[in-house]
Design a protein around this motif. Structure first.
Motif, PDB file in Angstrom:
ATOM      1  N   THR A  65     -11.077  -3.719  -2.592  1.00 50.80           N
ATOM      2  CA  THR A  65     -10.836  -3.090  -1.814  1.00 50.80           C
ATOM      3  C   THR A  65     -10.880  -2.551  -0.488  1.00 50.80           C
ATOM      4  OG1 THR A  65     -11.026  -2.381  -3.997  1.00 50.80           O
ATOM      5  CG2 THR A  65     -11.407   0.073  -2.313  1.00 50.80           C
ATOM      6  N   GLY A  66     -10.464  -2.352   0.205  1.00 46.31           N
ATOM      7  CA  GLY A  66     -10.682  -1.771   1.564  1.00 46.31           C
ATOM      8  C   GLY A  66      -9.986  -0.170   1.961  1.00 46.31           C
ATOM      9  N   PRO A  67     -10.602  -0.165   3.908  1.00 47.90           N
ATOM     10  CA  PRO A  67     -10.061   1.741   4.237  1.00 47.90           C
ATOM     11  C   PRO A  67      -8.199   1.438   3.923  1.00 47.90           C
ATOM     12  CG  PRO A  67     -11.805   0.736   5.563  1.00 47.90           C
ATOM     13  CD  PRO A  67     -11.411  -0.509   4.182  1.00 47.90           C
ATOM     14  N   THR A  68      -7.867   0.355   4.191  1.00 50.20           N
ATOM     15  CA  THR A  68      -6.187   0.407   4.377  1.00 50.20           C
ATOM     16  C   THR A  68      -5.666  -0.364   2.932  1.00 50.20           C
ATOM     17  OG1 THR A  68      -6.277  -2.146   5.353  1.00 50.20           O
ATOM     18  CG2 THR A  68      -6.541  -0.424   6.669  1.00 50.20           C
ATOM     19  N   SER A  69      -6.493  -0.336   1.626  1.00 52.53           N
ATOM     20  CA  SER A  69      -5.526  -1.464   0.744  1.00 52.53           C
ATOM     21  C   SER A  69      -4.640  -0.152   0.073  1.00 52.53           C
ATOM     22  CB  SER A  69      -6.655  -1.533  -0.512  1.00 52.53           C
ATOM     23  OG  SER A  69      -7.558  -2.558   0.069  1.00 52.53           O
ATOM     24  N   GLY A  70      -4.276   0.513   0.193  1.00 51.12           N
ATOM     25  CA  GLY A  70      -3.373   1.999  -0.265  1.00 51.12           C
ATOM     26  C   GLY A  70      -2.192   1.110   0.797  1.00 51.12           C
ATOM     27  N   SER A  71      -2.497   1.272   1.962  1.00 50.55           N
ATOM     28  CA  SER A  71      -1.288   1.639   3.024  1.00 50.55           C
ATOM     29  C   SER A  71      -0.537   0.288   2.074  1.00 50.55           C
ATOM     30  CB  SER A  71      -2.043   1.412   4.576  1.00 50.55           C
ATOM     31  OG  SER A  71      -2.689   0.229   4.682  1.00 50.55           O
ATOM     32  N   LEU A  72      -1.085  -0.447   2.292  1.00 47.04           N
ATOM     33  CA  LEU A  72       0.130  -2.257   1.122  1.00 47.04           C
ATOM     34  C   LEU A  72       0.809  -1.542   0.643  1.00 47.04           C
ATOM     35  CD1 LEU A  72      -3.713  -5.028   1.519  1.00 47.04           C
ATOM     36  CD2 LEU A  72      -1.571  -3.605   3.387  1.00 47.04           C
ATOM     37  N   TYR A  73       0.442  -0.842  -0.110  1.00 45.12           N
ATOM     38  CA  TYR A  73       1.519  -0.576  -1.719  1.00 45.12           C
ATOM     39  C   TYR A  73       2.622   0.220  -1.237  1.00 45.12           C
ATOM     40  CZ  TYR A  73      -0.619  -4.065  -5.134  1.00 45.12           C
ATOM     41  OH  TYR A  73      -1.453  -4.736  -5.398  1.00 45.12           O
ATOM     42  N   ILE A  74       1.933   0.848  -0.248  1.00 47.25           N
ATOM     43  CA  ILE A  74       3.160   2.278   0.119  1.00 47.25           C
ATOM     44  C   ILE A  74       5.044   2.220   0.693  1.00 47.25           C
ATOM     45  CG2 ILE A  74       3.067   2.279   2.739  1.00 47.25           C
ATOM     46  CD1 ILE A  74       2.856   5.742  -0.099  1.00 47.25           C
ATOM     47  N   VAL A  75       5.191   0.935   1.454  1.00 40.23           N
ATOM     48  CA  VAL A  75       6.247   0.844   1.492  1.00 40.23           C
ATOM     49  C   VAL A  75       6.661   0.645   0.617  1.00 40.23           C
ATOM     50  CG1 VAL A  75       8.492  -0.903   2.449  1.00 40.23           C
ATOM     51  CG2 VAL A  75       6.111   0.088   3.761  1.00 40.23           C
ATOM     52  N   ASP A  76       6.927  -0.520  -0.245  1.00 42.67           N
ATOM     53  CA  ASP A  76       6.948  -0.837  -1.986  1.00 42.67           C
ATOM     54  C   ASP A  76       7.054   0.042  -2.956  1.00 42.67           C
ATOM     55  OD1 ASP A  76       7.526  -4.048  -1.335  1.00 42.67           O
ATOM     56  OD2 ASP A  76       5.541  -4.613  -1.695  1.00 42.67           O
ATOM     57  N   THR A  77       6.399   1.377  -2.860  1.00 43.28           N
ATOM     58  CA  THR A  77       6.668   1.652  -3.696  1.00 43.28           C
ATOM     59  C   THR A  77       7.268   3.134  -3.494  1.00 43.28           C
ATOM     60  OG1 THR A  77       3.942   1.975  -3.961  1.00 43.28           O
ATOM     61  CG2 THR A  77       4.633   4.303  -4.426  1.00 43.28           C
ATOM     62  N   PHE A  78       7.454   3.488  -2.017  1.00 43.62           N
ATOM     63  CA  PHE A  78       8.618   4.190  -1.963  1.00 43.62           C
ATOM     64  C   PHE A  78      10.292   3.479  -1.967  1.00 43.62           C
ATOM     65  CE2 PHE A  78       6.168   7.190   1.057  1.00 43.62           C
ATOM     66  CZ  PHE A  78       6.861   8.590   0.441  1.00 43.62           C
ATOM     67  N   LEU A  79       9.730   2.128  -1.522  1.00 41.25           N
ATOM     68  CA  LEU A  79      11.254   1.237  -2.103  1.00 41.25           C
ATOM     69  C   LEU A  79      11.306   1.744  -3.476  1.00 41.25           C
ATOM     70  CD1 LEU A  79      13.713  -0.200  -1.129  1.00 41.25           C
ATOM     71  CD2 LEU A  79      12.368  -2.117  -1.432  1.00 41.25           C
ATOM     72  N   THR A  80      10.841   1.568  -4.663  1.00 39.74           N
ATOM     73  CA  THR A  80      10.720   1.705  -5.820  1.00 39.74           C
ATOM     74  C   THR A  80      11.034   3.170  -6.680  1.00 39.74           C
ATOM     75  OG1 THR A  80       8.661   0.309  -6.561  1.00 39.74           O
ATOM     76  CG2 THR A  80       9.348   1.729  -8.176  1.00 39.74           C
ATOM     77  N   VAL A  81      10.817   4.141  -5.791  1.00 44.02           N
ATOM     78  CA  VAL A  81      11.504   5.379  -6.145  1.00 44.02           C
ATOM     79  C   VAL A  81      12.921   5.942  -6.016  1.00 44.02           C
ATOM     80  CG1 VAL A  81      11.013   8.111  -5.941  1.00 44.02           C
ATOM     81  CG2 VAL A  81       9.557   6.697  -6.445  1.00 44.02           C
ATOM     82  N   VAL A  82      13.176   5.428  -3.757  1.00 44.61           N
ATOM     83  CA  VAL A  82      14.156   5.528  -3.929  1.00 44.61           C
ATOM     84  C   VAL A  82      15.858   5.051  -4.379  1.00 44.61           C
ATOM     85  CG1 VAL A  82      15.996   5.621  -1.948  1.00 44.61           C
ATOM     86  CG2 VAL A  82      13.735   5.976  -1.790  1.00 44.61           C
TER      87      VAL A  82
END
Length: 305
Positions: free
Chosen positions: A229-246
């Motif tokens: 875990t690092g400060p930017t760990s979550g941002s690595l998933y945000i694009v894939d997450t939005f893509l999944t929802v859309v």
């Protein structure tokens, strides 16, 4: 025959790796689906709530190891509950301070939550430092099981999958078999009419946003079992997450589940034949083409405007 057997074992392992990616991606996407799909809020800080949940798990690991080492085999379950509680409370506060002023202004929510994500990243960097950290996992989370010769399945991956199944079933039951779920679906269908029959739509919005953030916190706790875990760990998933929802359909939880599975498996299996970057390009290209043919996503519901 031996080469075909080896290829089958490798594909099976890649398929299971895809299920592990699917589990974390689905946990992230479920939280975002009820925020974006049910409320229309584009939460660019959703990944940072994953990071908060992961750091909460790390803190529980360190504190348990230092003060209550005899409880190390059990701390992970408490850490999951704490990750949910912390991110739920933080989400409640963010909705009250920021999001409630920006409803029905999607571009403003995008910019505001993007700024919030930068603030949260810097806060995590100031508190925990820039280096990545990992909690000390209980011994029962280590090792692997071997269902077939040459096929090793990590126990931590199986644990993440179990957490995902339990949370997904719980969320579906809450959305379709509880008073809160009824209020959420009524508010999505017709906000004005829902308010006129006595539903507190502002409270529904706040609880829904906080719950979505809480689910991201659980995703963070699960993430610590398979990555640092690092400060930017979550941002690595945000694009894939939005893509999944859309891709699944912005207001459909069933679509979110289906699209998370398709994206994770496609990317995992293609990584065996291609490089990681090319596998990502192939997956994104396939999703874009499908969305061009079906802009509403795999599943869609009719909503009264």
């Amino acid at each position: 025959m031996e080469s075909f057997s080896d290829l089958g074992a490798i594909l099976l392992m890649q398929g299971f790796n895809g299920l592990s990616v699917f589990s974390v991606l689905l946990l992230m996407a479920l939280g975002l689906a009820i925020i974006f799909g049910q409320m229309g809020v584009i939460n660019m800080a959703h990944g940072e709530f994953l990071a908060v949940g992961a750091y909460t798990t790390y803190l529980f690991s360190e504190l348990t190891q230092q003060y209550l080492p005899s409880l190390m085999p059990y701390y992970f379950f408490v850490a999951i509950a704490a990750a949910f509680a912390v991110t739920f409370a933080l989400g409640w506060l963010v909705e009250w301070v920021l999001i409630r002023h920006l409803y029905r202004r999607p571009l403003d929510t995008l910019l505001a939550t993007w700024g919030l994500s930068l603030v949260m990243q810097q806060a995590l960097r100031s508190i925990f430092g820039p280096r990545e950290v990992s909690p000390t996992l209980p011994e029962w989370l280590m090792g692997s099981v071997q269902p077939l010769p040459g096929v090793d399945i990590p126990v931590n991956g199986l644990t993440v999958m179990v957490i995902t199944v339990i949370l997904t079933c719980g969320l579906l039951l809450a959305l379709f078999r509880s008073t809160w779920g009824l209020h959420v679906r009524a508010t999505v269908q017709n906000r004005v009419m829902s308010g006129s029959v006595g539903i507190d739509t502002k409270r529904v919005d706040r609880v829904t946003f906080a719950l979505g953030c809480g689910i991201a916190g659980i995703a963070g706790a699960a993430f610590t079992t398979i990555g640092s875990t690092g400060p930017t760990s979550g941002s690595l998933y945000i694009v894939d997450t939005f893509l999944t929802v859309v891709f699944g359909g912005a207001a459909s939880l069933y679509g979110t589940i289906a699209s998370a599975f398709v994206i994770a498996q496609t990317q995992s299996v293609s990584e065996f034949f291609l490089t990681g970057s090319m596998a990502k390009v192939l997956t994104l290209s396939a999703v874009v083409i499908i969305l061009m043919l079906r802009p509403q996503g795999l599943f869609s519901i009719k909503v009264r405007k």
